[in-house]
Scaffold this motif. Structure first.
Motif, mmCIF file in Angstrom:
data_model
loop_
_atom_site.group_PDB
_atom_site.id
_atom_site.type_symbol
_atom_site.label_atom_id
_atom_site.label_comp_id
_atom_site.label_asym_id
_atom_site.label_seq_id
_atom_site.Cartn_x
_atom_site.Cartn_y
_atom_site.Cartn_z
ATOM 1 N N LEU A 168 0.977 -1.172 0.078
ATOM 2 C CA LEU A 168 -0.054 0.126 0.009
ATOM 3 C C LEU A 168 0.758 1.292 -0.029
ATOM 4 O O LEU A 168 0.659 2.272 -0.783
ATOM 5 N N HIS A 169 1.829 1.362 0.959
ATOM 6 C CA HIS A 169 2.925 2.510 0.927
ATOM 7 C C HIS A 169 3.652 2.684 -0.054
ATOM 8 O O HIS A 169 3.892 3.758 -0.579
ATOM 9 N N PRO A 179 4.698 7.372 -6.998
ATOM 10 C CA PRO A 179 4.782 8.630 -8.042
ATOM 11 C C PRO A 179 5.266 10.105 -7.283
ATOM 12 O O PRO A 179 6.006 10.696 -8.058
ATOM 13 N N LEU A 180 5.588 10.056 -5.777
ATOM 14 C CA LEU A 180 6.226 11.323 -5.215
ATOM 15 C C LEU A 180 7.648 11.026 -5.726
ATOM 16 O O LEU A 180 8.418 11.985 -5.635
ATOM 17 N N TYR A 181 8.027 9.924 -6.070
ATOM 18 C CA TYR A 181 9.630 9.680 -6.477
ATOM 19 C C TYR A 181 9.940 9.481 -7.926
ATOM 20 O O TYR A 181 10.837 9.157 -8.415
#
Length: 79
Positions: free
Chosen positions: A23-24, A30-32
């Motif tokens: 999940l995490h 996308p943040l990376y």
């Protein structure tokens, strides 16, 4: 972590940890600026079984080797 895990409790805790990691991981990718594989970019229930089995096996090994521990309230068994 309990000093001795039953097979059932270890599997439950391993699956909990693998599910949380999945999940995490998918949320952070996308943040990376990382695009995960389409096949694994799904809810845990829809992850291909072979991928699930691998993630659960790794999570169980991390628990058994005490590399990670689960909070008392998240564990399948209590001491």
């Amino acid at each position: 972590m309990p000093s001795e895990y039953t097979s059932d409790a270890l599997h439950k805790d391993g699956e909990y940890l693998a599910r949380a990691f999945h999940l995490h991981y998918e949320a952070f990718a996308p943040l990376y600026n990382y695009e995960t594989r389409k096949e694994s970019r799904v809810e845990w229930e829809d992850v291909p079984q072979a991928n699930k089995d691998l993630m659960v096996a790794v999570a169980k090994q991390l628990l058994v080797n005490r590399i990670v521990t689960l909070r008392e309230d998240l564990r399948a068994t209590k001491d």
